[in-house]
Design an enzyme around this catalytic site. Sequence first.
Site, PDB file in Angstrom:
ATOM      1  N   GLU B  56      -4.875  13.047  12.224  1.00 58.58           N
ATOM      2  CA  GLU B  56      -3.751  12.702  11.191  1.00 58.58           C
ATOM      3  C   GLU B  56      -3.991  12.357   9.829  1.00 58.58           C
ATOM      4  O   GLU B  56      -3.530  13.014   8.841  1.00 58.58           O
ATOM      5  CB  GLU B  56      -2.745  11.470  11.778  1.00 58.58           C
ATOM      6  CG  GLU B  56      -1.977  11.681  13.149  1.00 58.58           C
ATOM      7  CD  GLU B  56      -1.086  12.755  13.109  1.00 58.58           C
ATOM      8  OE1 GLU B  56      -0.705  13.338  12.404  1.00 58.58           O
ATOM      9  OE2 GLU B  56      -0.700  13.010  14.715  1.00 58.58           O
ATOM     10  N   ASN B  60      -3.319  14.723   6.707  1.00 56.89           N
ATOM     11  CA  ASN B  60      -2.655  14.120   5.411  1.00 56.89           C
ATOM     12  C   ASN B  60      -3.407  14.478   4.160  1.00 56.89           C
ATOM     13  O   ASN B  60      -2.763  14.813   3.194  1.00 56.89           O
ATOM     14  CB  ASN B  60      -2.402  12.653   5.655  1.00 56.89           C
ATOM     15  CG  ASN B  60      -1.219  12.330   6.664  1.00 56.89           C
ATOM     16  OD1 ASN B  60      -0.405  13.342   6.696  1.00 56.89           O
ATOM     17  ND2 ASN B  60      -0.740  11.119   6.848  1.00 56.89           N
ATOM     18  N   ARG B 114       6.840  19.380   9.043  1.00 66.29           N
ATOM     19  CA  ARG B 114       6.022  18.125   9.322  1.00 66.29           C
ATOM     20  C   ARG B 114       6.878  17.239  10.184  1.00 66.29           C
ATOM     21  O   ARG B 114       8.118  17.111   9.617  1.00 66.29           O
ATOM     22  CB  ARG B 114       5.585  17.372   8.108  1.00 66.29           C
ATOM     23  CG  ARG B 114       4.609  18.223   7.481  1.00 66.29           C
ATOM     24  CD  ARG B 114       3.635  18.851   7.902  1.00 66.29           C
ATOM     25  NE  ARG B 114       2.576  17.868   8.733  1.00 66.29           N
ATOM     26  CZ  ARG B 114       1.847  18.235   9.435  1.00 66.29           C
ATOM     27  NH1 ARG B 114       1.465  19.630  10.040  1.00 66.29           N
ATOM     28  NH2 ARG B 114       0.943  17.197  10.168  1.00 66.29           N
TER      29      ARG B 114
END
Lengths: 114, 154
Positions: B56, B60, B114
């Site tokens: 994650e 990002n 997303r």
Amino acid sequence: MAMETHIVNGVLVVRLRGELDHHAVENIRNDIEDELAKTHYRGLVLSFRGIDFMDSSGLGLILGRYRSVTGRNGKMALCEVTPALRRIFELSGILKVVPMHDTEDSAVRAVKEA
Amino acid sequence: MAQDWTNAVLQENYMRLQFPSRSENESLARVAVSAFAMQLDPTVEQLTELKTAVSEAVTNAIIHGYENMEGEVRLYCAIHEGAIEVVVEDDGSGIADVEEARQPLYTSRPELERSGMGITIMENFMDEVVIDSIPGKGTKVRMRKVICRTSECQ
């Protein structure tokens, strides 16, 4: 990342394999959409039996297909979610939106009958 | 003696990795951290949580930090008292409002499908998550996860 698709009574069944991250999702999204267009978005079952890893990009893929299928009055279900993925599914609350079934057969039946 | 030596290594070990912000490197990052964490003998569940949180943070950095443009992502891992510390750093666009970004289901890029769950997953799968970001300069995500209780490790 790979996927295998087949059609059962007009319902598109996609068996996902490998790791479902941002990189994999970018490639697989269009492949699923192409197959959905061929089957007129009637129904979609995603099988997670072969998925070893999934992050929030996988959740985005599921929600995106859910919008695309239900937006055209189709139905969608998930099946065969492995224990490794269960926490991310529970944490996200996605199962409140998209139903999950233990087996592919019951997922296909539910989508067909809906 | 051999046992003492092993423990000394386990208490202070680290690794660094730097790579371009290409999505192919997301799996490299989480596999590297997971291999590094193996020396703490994690459970399968702990390893899955650690890999997911790293994935994650790196995703990002690539999508939001660099907005899919070329840049460098730096990853730093250390082991300290049975816990693994992971730092993921980019020199990208930064986050204007970290509190807003932390909200479950919030995403600045809805057009990319997303889910808005990235930071929520990091916070649930790790014991500590600290996000430092300077708009226009970059973002540093520091995470910590206890793998083995000190009494069990030593």
